[in-house]
Design a protein around this motif. Structure first.
Motif, PDB file in Angstrom:
ATOM      1  N   GLU A  77      37.284  44.002  11.086  1.00 54.00           N
ATOM      2  CA  GLU A  77      36.804  43.933  12.455  1.00 54.00           C
ATOM      3  C   GLU A  77      37.911  43.446  13.362  1.00 54.00           C
ATOM      4  N   GLN A  82      34.514  44.366  16.946  1.00 55.35           N
ATOM      5  CA  GLN A  82      34.288  45.786  16.703  1.00 55.35           C
ATOM      6  C   GLN A  82      34.803  46.165  15.307  1.00 55.35           C
ATOM      7  N   THR A  83      34.052  47.016  14.623  1.00 52.59           N
ATOM      8  CA  THR A  83      34.468  47.474  13.304  1.00 52.59           C
ATOM      9  C   THR A  83      35.593  48.486  13.446  1.00 52.59           C
TER      10      THR A  83
END
Length: 206
Positions: A77, A82-83
């Motif tokens: 992440e 956010q991935t």
């Protein structure tokens, strides 16, 4: 199937340094069979922080990794949560998903050849992260005057250990650095969970 979040910026996608590091880690993950697990490899889950420096670029990421005799599942992440990428790998195939595409191959080495254009040697990161070498291949230890500071060299990598969790039976590493050529990875493990081997396949391989 696990999907990465759509708002990740372009610099952190397929051509970005974080996605590149996932591919490097893919080449290092040893996909284990039950027979290999009998050699003493731990089944584990870790949560940690990964610092990455490559040439004049640097990034930070959160790392989650689940490892067992059925395979591996990793997630990176970015700093905003956010991935950036997820990786699933077992004895049958390896799947890497970023926000812009999905790679799939029979094994980690084949995947890195497809995504990077060259094959990374299959290393032993799942052993190194527990503070031990892969004894199936040549390795070298170098120690210093400090009890917890030592360096492992194997498969072209230099793995420097500096801090351990002293309250775990396995004396597991807390801080380590992995160096190869111009790539420098610094990993801080915030939490270790060890126990029975995974009894199900990683999610994207179901």
């Amino acid at each position: 199937m696990i999907r990465a979040q759509p708002h990740c910026n372009a610099r952190a996608l397929g051509k970005g340094i974080l996605a590149m590091v996932v591919l490097v880690l893919t080449g290092c993950v040893s996909v284990n069979t039950s027979k290999q697990m009998d050699t003493g490899q731990l089944a584990f889950e870790i949560n940690g922080r990964l610092g990455i420096r490559f040439q004049d670029q640097s990034e930070q990421a959160q790392l989650y990794w689940r490892h067992g005799d059925k395979g591996d599942w990793l997630s990176l992440e970015g700093p905003l949560g956010q991935t950036v990428a997820t990786l699933s790998s077992n004895a049958d195939k390896t799947v890497l998903i970023t926000t812009d595409r999905t790679w799939e191959a029979a094994d980690p080495e084949a995947l890195t050849e497809e995504a990077l254009g060259w094959r990374l040697p299959l290393g032993g990161l799942s052993q190194w992260i527990t503070g031990t070498p892969d004894t199936r291949r040549t390795y070298e230890w170098q120690t210093t005057g400090q009890p917890d500071q030592r360096t492992l060299r194997q498969d072209g990598w230099e793995i420097r250990y500096s801090t351990y969790f002293t309250d775990t039976p396995q004396h597991l590493p807390r801080k380590l650095e992995l160096i190869r050529d111009e790539l420098h990875l610094k990993l801080v493990v915030d939490q270790w969970t060890t126990g029975p081997a995974m009894d199900t396949k990683p999610q994207t391989l179901q």
